[in-house]
Design a protein around this motif. Structure first.
Motif, mmCIF file in Angstrom:
data_model
loop_
_atom_site.group_PDB
_atom_site.id
_atom_site.type_symbol
_atom_site.label_atom_id
_atom_site.label_comp_id
_atom_site.label_asym_id
_atom_site.label_seq_id
_atom_site.Cartn_x
_atom_site.Cartn_y
_atom_site.Cartn_z
ATOM 1 N N THR A 153 0.828 -1.205 0.000
ATOM 2 C CA THR A 153 0.000 0.000 0.000
ATOM 3 C C THR A 153 0.864 1.256 0.000
ATOM 4 O OG1 THR A 153 -1.537 -1.268 1.396
ATOM 5 C CG2 THR A 153 -2.029 1.054 1.059
ATOM 6 N N CYS A 178 -5.035 -0.768 9.229
ATOM 7 C CA CYS A 178 -5.158 -2.111 8.657
ATOM 8 C C CYS A 178 -6.221 -2.913 9.382
ATOM 9 C CB CYS A 178 -3.815 -2.837 8.742
ATOM 10 S SG CYS A 178 -3.809 -4.460 7.932
ATOM 11 N N GLY A 241 -9.222 -4.612 4.553
ATOM 12 C CA GLY A 241 -8.913 -3.296 4.041
ATOM 13 C C GLY A 241 -7.724 -2.625 4.691
ATOM 14 N N LEU A 243 -5.995 1.426 4.630
ATOM 15 C CA LEU A 243 -6.026 2.814 4.184
ATOM 16 C C LEU A 243 -4.732 3.474 4.651
ATOM 17 C CD1 LEU A 243 -8.047 4.875 2.784
ATOM 18 C CD2 LEU A 243 -8.343 5.797 5.086
ATOM 19 N N THR A 280 -11.790 2.296 1.862
ATOM 20 C CA THR A 280 -11.654 0.837 1.821
ATOM 21 C C THR A 280 -12.952 0.172 1.380
ATOM 22 O OG1 THR A 280 -12.210 0.686 4.174
ATOM 23 C CG2 THR A 280 -9.865 0.790 3.598
ATOM 24 N N ARG A 284 -13.216 -3.395 -1.447
ATOM 25 C CA ARG A 284 -13.381 -4.605 -0.653
ATOM 26 C C ARG A 284 -13.552 -5.844 -1.528
ATOM 27 N NH1 ARG A 284 -15.189 -6.186 4.488
ATOM 28 N NH2 ARG A 284 -16.539 -8.022 4.479
ATOM 29 N N CYS A 289 -6.524 -1.164 -6.339
ATOM 30 C CA CYS A 289 -5.986 -0.193 -5.393
ATOM 31 C C CYS A 289 -6.387 1.188 -5.888
ATOM 32 C CB CYS A 289 -4.460 -0.307 -5.312
ATOM 33 S SG CYS A 289 -3.674 0.984 -4.298
ATOM 34 N N ALA A 307 -5.881 3.015 -0.886
ATOM 35 C CA ALA A 307 -6.743 2.001 -0.266
ATOM 36 C C ALA A 307 -6.686 0.715 -1.070
ATOM 37 C CB ALA A 307 -8.191 2.497 -0.187
ATOM 38 N N ASP A 309 -7.471 -3.891 -0.523
ATOM 39 C CA ASP A 309 -7.888 -5.005 0.322
ATOM 40 C C ASP A 309 -6.647 -5.803 0.690
ATOM 41 O OD1 ASP A 309 -8.765 -7.644 1.195
ATOM 42 O OD2 ASP A 309 -10.739 -7.168 0.401
#
Length: 342
Positions: A153, A178, A241, A243, A280, A284, A289, A307, A309
């Motif tokens: 991420t 997370c 998820g 972020l 997120t 899902r 991304c 964001a 998954d």
């Protein structure tokens, strides 16, 4: 032509996510599933949401016949994975989802994970599995090391910016949230509902989180000099998820332009219009991304938000994306499913 697939560690979250994704793949067939703690059980008993699938019975890893297997996903815990992979057939293609082969320097692995590496010959040949930046190496690889979900991420938000020199490399703050599935399926007191729900907390504060080893390795290689970000992860009471909110010094419009150009042709990386930011809930269960850039009220500063998954793009989806490349399949096969909403 169908490729025969084995999954080791099939009774964990990432193992189940691999099964869910491969079930939609037209050219992959799961022929063996290893899960020592649940050997002899049907997958439907371990994960009832997969009961509609015709899957092999779970078995001990040492009992699996790999002679007809084209590629093996290894979704085992850190330290266990290296010992298992070391003894697998040398001609077998492997995608590892653990941390055991992510760090190229054995000394760095020992520093971050606390033990010496037990499969140095395998570590030397492993390719880092951040697909969008290592495609050519992954296509030719026998062993691919999946990235950490947090590490992926943060890298999607920052790699192009570091490469283009549009941010101050000595002033990067990465604040990351997370979901709880990132901690795995094993029982832990701090993950009980009464301990976790109705709040969230920081952990590994002060630069001790293991994924910092990946950030240091990758960002420093891009910049050609040491780059160390400030990074604080937080555990949130959600199942899936990640972020990541990244605070950087640089022109926000230029930063957005660099990200949009870098990812213009990437099927899974979506850069939102300038000023918009992701959630997120919009990625899902998918391999996408989403990234957004917002100008800070202070001139010369910007906020980049990413964001994804953690179980899909951060782990099992990434693993399948890499396996597609290794097997000569279209990279997106089995991965274009839309996010689940609400």
């Amino acid at each position: 032509m169908a490729h025969n697939i084995a999954i080791l560690g099939a009774s964990g979250y990432t193992g189940a996510e691999l099964v869910r994704l491969i079930a939609t793949h037209p050219n992959m067939r799961i022929t063996a599933m290893g899960a020592n703690s649940k050997a002899g059980q049907a997958m439907a008993d371990v994960f009832p949401h997969l009961r509609h699938l015709d899957l092999p019975v779970l078995q001990k890893i040492e009992e699996i016949d790999f002679s007809g297997v084209d590629l093996c996903f290894c979704a085992l815990p850190h330290a266990t994975s290296q010992e298992v992979i070391r003894d697998l057939p040398k001609t077998l293609k492997i995608v590892d989802l653990s941390a055991d082969f992510r760090l190229r320097d054995p000394a760095e692995y020992k520093r971050w994970y606390g033990n010496g590496h037990a499969a140095l010959e395998c570590q030397a040949e492993a390719v880092y599995g951040l697909t969008e930046f290592y495609r050519d190496e992954i296509r030719a690889a026998r062993l691919v090391a999946g990235t950490g979900c947090n590490a992926a991420t943060g890298q999607y938000a920052l790699r192009p910016l570091i490469a283009e020199g549009v941010i101050d490399l000595d002033d990067i703050i990465l604040d990351l949230k997370c979901a709880v599935s990132g901690a795995g399926r094993s029982l832990k007191e701090n993950l009980l509902h009464a301990e976790l729900s109705e709040g969230y907390h920081a952990y590994s504060v002060g630069g001790v989180h293991r994924h910092l080893g990946e950030f240091d390795q990758e960002f420093s290689a891009i910049a050609g000099r040491p780059v160390k970000v400030q990074f604080t992860p937080h555990l949130i009471p959600a199942n899936r998820g990640i972020l990541a909110t990244v605070y950087v010094k640089g022109d926000a419009a230029r930063i957005h332009e660099v990200l949009a150009r870098a990812y213009a042709d990437e099927p899974f990386l979506q850069v939102l219009p300038f000023g918009q930011h992701p959630s997120t809930r919009h990625i899902r269960g998918s391999n996408f991304c989403h990234l957004g850039v917002v100008a800070d009220r202070r001139e010369g500063r910007a906020i980049v938000i990413a964001a994804l998954d953690n179980l899909t793009k951060g782990s099992s989806g990434q693993a399948l994306q890499n396996a597609n490349l290794m097997l000569g399949e279209d990279e997106t096969t089995g991965l274009m499913l839309a996010p689940c909403f609400p």
